[in-house]
Write an enzyme that holds these catalytic residues in place. Structure first.
Site, PDB file in Angstrom:
ATOM      1  N   ASN A   1       2.366   1.501   4.226  1.00 29.72           N
ATOM      2  CA  ASN A   1       2.627   0.229   4.893  1.00 29.72           C
ATOM      3  C   ASN A   1       2.295   0.280   6.378  1.00 29.72           C
ATOM      4  O   ASN A   1       2.983  -0.302   7.207  1.00 29.72           O
ATOM      5  CB  ASN A   1       4.082  -0.209   4.662  1.00 29.72           C
ATOM      6  CG  ASN A   1       4.381  -1.648   5.067  1.00 29.72           C
ATOM      7  OD1 ASN A   1       5.494  -1.955   5.463  1.00 29.72           O
ATOM      8  ND2 ASN A   1       3.421  -2.540   4.972  1.00 29.72           N
TER       9      ASN A   1
ATOM     10  N   CYS B   1      -1.500   0.641   7.231  1.00 30.05           N
ATOM     11  CA  CYS B   1      -2.931   0.336   7.369  1.00 30.05           C
ATOM     12  C   CYS B   1      -3.337  -0.925   6.615  1.00 30.05           C
ATOM     13  O   CYS B   1      -3.585  -1.968   7.208  1.00 30.05           O
ATOM     14  CB  CYS B   1      -3.789   1.514   6.898  1.00 30.05           C
ATOM     15  SG  CYS B   1      -3.645   2.997   7.927  1.00 30.05           S
ATOM     16  N   ARG B   2      -3.404  -0.822   5.285  1.00 28.41           N
ATOM     17  CA  ARG B   2      -3.959  -1.911   4.484  1.00 28.41           C
ATOM     18  C   ARG B   2      -3.008  -3.085   4.306  1.00 28.41           C
ATOM     19  O   ARG B   2      -3.382  -4.231   4.553  1.00 28.41           O
ATOM     20  CB  ARG B   2      -4.380  -1.372   3.108  1.00 28.41           C
ATOM     21  CG  ARG B   2      -5.507  -0.354   3.187  1.00 28.41           C
ATOM     22  CD  ARG B   2      -5.739   0.332   1.861  1.00 28.41           C
ATOM     23  NE  ARG B   2      -4.612   1.217   1.554  1.00 28.41           N
ATOM     24  CZ  ARG B   2      -4.474   1.906   0.430  1.00 28.41           C
ATOM     25  NH1 ARG B   2      -5.387   1.799  -0.522  1.00 28.41           N
ATOM     26  NH2 ARG B   2      -3.453   2.702   0.244  1.00 28.41           N
ATOM     27  N   SER B   3      -1.780  -2.826   3.853  1.00 28.60           N
ATOM     28  CA  SER B   3      -0.883  -3.954   3.580  1.00 28.60           C
ATOM     29  C   SER B   3      -0.481  -4.735   4.830  1.00 28.60           C
ATOM     30  O   SER B   3      -0.359  -5.959   4.751  1.00 28.60           O
ATOM     31  CB  SER B   3       0.334  -3.519   2.750  1.00 28.60           C
ATOM     32  OG  SER B   3       1.048  -2.483   3.367  1.00 28.60           O
TER      33      SER B   3
ATOM     34  N   CYS C   1       0.862  -1.182   0.000  1.00 26.76           N
ATOM     35  CA  CYS C   1       0.000   0.000   0.000  1.00 26.76           C
ATOM     36  C   CYS C   1       0.896   1.228   0.000  1.00 26.76           C
ATOM     37  O   CYS C   1       2.081   1.134  -0.324  1.00 26.76           O
ATOM     38  CB  CYS C   1      -1.013  -0.023   1.152  1.00 26.76           C
ATOM     39  SG  CYS C   1      -0.345   0.141   2.811  1.00 26.76           S
TER      40      CYS C   1
ATOM     41  N   ASP D   1      -8.394   3.451   1.404  1.00 28.55           N
ATOM     42  CA  ASP D   1      -7.452   3.726   2.486  1.00 28.55           C
ATOM     43  C   ASP D   1      -8.254   4.179   3.704  1.00 28.55           C
ATOM     44  O   ASP D   1      -8.909   5.220   3.666  1.00 28.55           O
ATOM     45  CB  ASP D   1      -6.475   4.815   2.066  1.00 28.55           C
ATOM     46  CG  ASP D   1      -5.341   4.995   3.060  1.00 28.55           C
ATOM     47  OD1 ASP D   1      -5.469   4.526   4.219  1.00 28.55           O
ATOM     48  OD2 ASP D   1      -4.328   5.604   2.684  1.00 28.55           O
TER      49      ASP D   1
END
Length: 150
Positions: free
Chosen positions: A12, A14-16, A9, A123
């Site tokens: 690095n 939140c999402r990944s 993301c 996000d």
């Protein structure tokens, strides 16, 4: 030899990290290695966002040992599959690709759920707690489909 998968993301945090934690929790660590990174250098060395940590914990996954890293060209050599979370990250990674072999490793993660629709994982950074839960559910479903293909 392990199959290596990289989740990407922007920062690095939140999402990944969630995607890494979810997929790693479902795969045999003897056969698979799952990591994550960001296309930016904003958070290198930092832990995931506390809301990502809490969301993962709520689902029985511990991501507190993860630390943010930045995507680098050598990741094309290290990883078999590279999953960016959105079109912007996809474009940033593809710009670094040296050849078609590099490009073929890169696939938007939500295309595992809705092929060729090129949907973004939103996000959740500026949203509330529900945004993190929504992202978790999207990524959990995508990871289930990735496992079916592996």
């Amino acid at each position: 030899m392990k199959i290596k998968i990289l989740m990407v993301c922007l920062g690095n945090i939140c999402r990944s990290p969630l995607a890494e934690g979810i997929l790693a929790s479902k795969l045999d660590s003897e056969k698979f290695q799952v990591d994550s990174c960001g296309t930016s250098n904003y958070h290198i060395g930092e832990k995931p966002d506390r809301r990502s940590i809490e969301t993962a914990r709520k689902h029985g996954i511990d991501i507190t040992n993860q630390r943010a890293a930045q995507f680098k060209v050598s990741d094309f050599d290290t990883y078999d599959f590279i999953y960016p979370m959105d079109q912007s990250n996809y474009n940033d990674i593809i710009k670094l690709a040296r050849n078609n072999n590099d490009k073929e490793k890169v696939k938007l993660i939500l295309n595992e759920l809705t092929p060729n629709e090129n949907l973004d994982v939103p996000d959740p950074y500026y949203g509330g707690e529900q945004g993190f839960e929504d992202v978790y559910n999207m990524l959990n479903n995508a990871c289930d489909n990735i496992i079916k293909k592996l």
